[in-house]
Design an enzyme around this catalytic site. Sequence first.
Site, PDB file in Angstrom:
ATOM      1  N   LEU A   1       0.850  -1.193   0.000  1.00  0.00           N
ATOM      2  CA  LEU A   1       0.000   0.000   0.000  1.00  0.00           C
ATOM      3  C   LEU A   1       0.885   1.242   0.000  1.00  0.00           C
ATOM      4  O   LEU A   1       1.714   1.426   0.893  1.00  0.00           O
ATOM      5  CB  LEU A   1      -0.910   0.013   1.227  1.00  0.00           C
ATOM      6  CG  LEU A   1      -1.795  -1.227   1.413  1.00  0.00           C
ATOM      7  CD1 LEU A   1      -2.794  -0.994   2.544  1.00  0.00           C
ATOM      8  CD2 LEU A   1      -2.517  -1.584   0.117  1.00  0.00           C
TER       9      LEU A   1
ATOM     10  N   ARG B   1       2.572  15.231   6.215  1.00  0.00           N
ATOM     11  CA  ARG B   1       3.492  15.726   7.237  1.00  0.00           C
ATOM     12  C   ARG B   1       4.959  15.728   6.803  1.00  0.00           C
ATOM     13  O   ARG B   1       5.814  16.249   7.506  1.00  0.00           O
ATOM     14  CB  ARG B   1       3.326  14.896   8.530  1.00  0.00           C
ATOM     15  CG  ARG B   1       2.097  15.307   9.314  1.00  0.00           C
ATOM     16  CD  ARG B   1       1.891  14.408  10.512  1.00  0.00           C
ATOM     17  NE  ARG B   1       1.364  13.103  10.132  1.00  0.00           N
ATOM     18  CZ  ARG B   1       1.404  12.019  10.902  1.00  0.00           C
ATOM     19  NH1 ARG B   1       1.975  12.088  12.087  1.00  0.00           N
ATOM     20  NH2 ARG B   1       0.878  10.881  10.497  1.00  0.00           N
TER      21      ARG B   1
ATOM     22  N   TYR C   1      45.658  17.808 -13.431  1.00  0.00           N
ATOM     23  CA  TYR C   1      44.445  17.275 -14.041  1.00  0.00           C
ATOM     24  C   TYR C   1      44.849  16.306 -15.149  1.00  0.00           C
ATOM     25  O   TYR C   1      45.535  16.693 -16.104  1.00  0.00           O
ATOM     26  CB  TYR C   1      43.556  18.383 -14.637  1.00  0.00           C
ATOM     27  CG  TYR C   1      42.430  17.771 -15.443  1.00  0.00           C
ATOM     28  CD1 TYR C   1      41.452  17.000 -14.810  1.00  0.00           C
ATOM     29  CD2 TYR C   1      42.361  17.903 -16.832  1.00  0.00           C
ATOM     30  CE1 TYR C   1      40.449  16.380 -15.539  1.00  0.00           C
ATOM     31  CE2 TYR C   1      41.359  17.294 -17.563  1.00  0.00           C
ATOM     32  CZ  TYR C   1      40.398  16.524 -16.911  1.00  0.00           C
ATOM     33  OH  TYR C   1      39.411  15.908 -17.614  1.00  0.00           O
TER      34      TYR C   1
HETATM   35  C1  UD1 Z   1      -3.153   2.093   9.688  1.00  0.00           C
HETATM   36  C2  UD1 Z   1      -4.047   1.055  10.359  1.00  0.00           C
HETATM   37  C3  UD1 Z   1      -3.770   1.049  11.863  1.00  0.00           C
HETATM   38  C4  UD1 Z   1      -2.285   0.774  12.108  1.00  0.00           C
HETATM   39  C5  UD1 Z   1      -1.434   1.792  11.349  1.00  0.00           C
HETATM   40  C6  UD1 Z   1      -0.001   1.426  11.469  1.00  0.00           C
HETATM   41  C7  UD1 Z   1      -6.126   0.965   9.115  1.00  0.00           C
HETATM   42  C8  UD1 Z   1      -7.520   1.396   9.039  1.00  0.00           C
HETATM   43  N1  UD1 Z   1      -5.417   1.398  10.131  1.00  0.00           N
HETATM   44  O1  UD1 Z   1      -3.545   3.348  10.201  1.00  0.00           O
HETATM   45  O2  UD1 Z   1      -4.536   0.064  12.510  1.00  0.00           O
HETATM   46  O3  UD1 Z   1      -2.021   0.834  13.498  1.00  0.00           O
HETATM   47  O4  UD1 Z   1      -1.771   1.818   9.965  1.00  0.00           O
HETATM   48  O5  UD1 Z   1       0.774   2.454  10.891  1.00  0.00           O
HETATM   49  O6  UD1 Z   1      -5.697   0.194   8.278  1.00  0.00           O
HETATM   50  N2  UD1 Z   1      -2.945   3.845   2.114  1.00  0.00           N
HETATM   51  C9  UD1 Z   1      -3.325   3.710   0.796  1.00  0.00           C
HETATM   52  N3  UD1 Z   1      -4.574   4.110   0.425  1.00  0.00           N
HETATM   53  C10 UD1 Z   1      -5.456   4.617   1.298  1.00  0.00           C
HETATM   54  C11 UD1 Z   1      -5.065   4.748   2.647  1.00  0.00           C
HETATM   55  C12 UD1 Z   1      -3.804   4.346   3.018  1.00  0.00           C
HETATM   56  O7  UD1 Z   1      -2.557   3.257  -0.039  1.00  0.00           O
HETATM   57  O8  UD1 Z   1      -6.568   4.933   0.880  1.00  0.00           O
HETATM   58  C13 UD1 Z   1      -1.603   3.406   2.515  1.00  0.00           C
HETATM   59  C14 UD1 Z   1      -0.748   4.548   3.017  1.00  0.00           C
HETATM   60  O9  UD1 Z   1      -0.011   5.107   1.949  1.00  0.00           O
HETATM   61  C15 UD1 Z   1       0.147   3.874   4.020  1.00  0.00           C
HETATM   62  C16 UD1 Z   1      -0.725   2.731   4.566  1.00  0.00           C
HETATM   63  O10 UD1 Z   1      -1.725   2.522   3.606  1.00  0.00           O
HETATM   64  O11 UD1 Z   1       1.294   3.294   3.434  1.00  0.00           O
HETATM   65  C17 UD1 Z   1      -1.329   3.067   5.903  1.00  0.00           C
HETATM   66  O12 UD1 Z   1      -2.110   4.217   5.764  1.00  0.00           O
HETATM   67  P1  UD1 Z   1      -2.209   5.283   6.914  1.00  0.00           P
HETATM   68  O13 UD1 Z   1      -3.122   6.347   6.505  1.00  0.00           O
HETATM   69  O14 UD1 Z   1      -0.864   5.655   7.375  1.00  0.00           O
HETATM   70  O15 UD1 Z   1      -2.934   4.400   8.043  1.00  0.00           O
HETATM   71  P2  UD1 Z   1      -3.071   4.763   9.550  1.00  0.00           P
HETATM   72  O16 UD1 Z   1      -4.210   5.690   9.714  1.00  0.00           O
HETATM   73  O17 UD1 Z   1      -1.777   5.139  10.108  1.00  0.00           O
END
Ligand code: UD1
Length: 456
Positions: free
Chosen positions: A8, A15, A365
């Site tokens: 993902l 940030r 050089y």
């Molecule tokens: C997610 C988890 C949480 C976990 C945390 C760990 C969910 C709902 N929550 O939360 O339980 O503790 O990660 O860091 O899964 N991404 C996509 N598409 C999207 C949303 C996210 O590709 O629509 C990818 C982001 O780029 C990232 C990863 O998924 O690499 C996690 O997304 P992020 O938004 O960081 O999740 P958290 O809210 O931190």
Amino acid sequence: MSIKTIILAAGQGTRMKSAKPKILHKIANKPLLQHVYDMSKKLNDNSISIVYGHGAEQVLDELQELDVKWVEQKQQLGTGHAVQQAIDFINDDDTVLILYGDVPLLKLTTVEKLINLVEERTLALLTVILDNPTGYGRIIRDANQLVTKIVEEKDATVDEKKINEGNTGILAVKGKPLKKWLNNLQNSNAQGEYYLTDIIEMAVNDDFMIATASTENVDEVLGVNNKQQLSHLERVYQMEKANQLMLEGVTLKDPMRFDLRGEIKSIGKDVEIDVNIILEGAINIGENVKIGANCIIKNANIGDNVEILPNSIIENATIGASSRIGPFARIRPDTELAENVHIGNFVEIKKTTVAAGSKINHLSYVGDASVGSKVNIGAGTITCNYDGVNKFQTIIEDGAFIGSDSQLVAPVTVRKNATIAAGSTITKEAPEDRLTLARSRQVTISSWQRPKKKEK
Ligand code: UD1
Ligand code: CA
């Protein structure tokens, strides 16, 4: 057993305060996403898809050659929605592994441990015990310590927030049930997102076991959200590499001041590395090599017993055994030095071969040249290799002696054992065994007098 890895990587990374998508930021000069890719590439019988979205063009520009299926997630509607985008690649009997593109230091051994927990009716989840679990989904267990669900921070009750077992986001499960659960995801939660984490409760309701693996090493599962976390993981990565090297017998004067941005393909015994060294690209280092402080070495083969003195820069070059480089030397691409070559201070050398025992010790050089063996090139020598349009070759044969402050205007050849007088501008071939000089003769004007100030 076929593995399908879904990474993902569609999130923006607000940030990071950067125009660049988060996963392109680098650790050890390699994009975060590629760290994850390289690790998962080592799994057997695995095919990888990457869900990308934010900065799509930049991501493809930089990483298109990766051996993956690229799946675009146009709108980031949550981690569950992200996995849904890759669903076409999943067969029922695949083991699906979910990874995050912004968690760069995850170890292969941990992932293998997780995958080994997967069974027909067992979902494997990687969790972590955290001092401060704020921001993480919390792992909810029943009285028998069995996982029942994951609650996201924003949806958690005060009591749930006290749980310090966090969801790393990394999990593995069979394709068939995953597809079913993904189809049933709802976004009725605090963030209005399709949470991948909701499949845990669905699995439990379908009488699946949730098997958890955990890692002691929190850094391994940390994601990067800002530049501070990026630098933290950079240091973790570098310390790990430094420790590995020291255990292999390399002396590092200070492991905190050593950076590897590539790979050491081989390194011999009794290598000593002083402080502030950056090694980049592919590096081979022989035995008994000493590298002085503040050197940058990129894509280089360094022979046995080589000494590189401080503040030298070497790129795309081979340094023959027992050669001595620097201090303050710059060895540019396509340079090949044989054994026992000395390149001294403020010498720049480019696209040049130098045979055994030759010395270019000061302020010179030498570019687009072929230098024979036992040649001595005096201070301030310049190969004039460029006419503003084209580059030309300088050939200096074995045993030649080039007097200081000479210019060799290429294309030009200095024959075997020729001597060039200091201060010469050589434009024609200098013959074997002879002294060649090309400078105006020294004259003294006996009638000359210093000008005097006019009296007022
Ligand atoms: C997610 C988890 C949480 C976990 C945390 C760990 C969910 C709902 N929550 O939360 O339980 O503790 O990660 O860091 O899964 N991404 C996509 N598409 C999207 C949303 C996210 O590709 O629509 C990818 C982001 O780029 C990232 C990863 O998924 O690499 C996690 O997304 P992020 O938004 O960081 O999740 P958290 O809210 O931190
Ligand atoms: Ca996150």
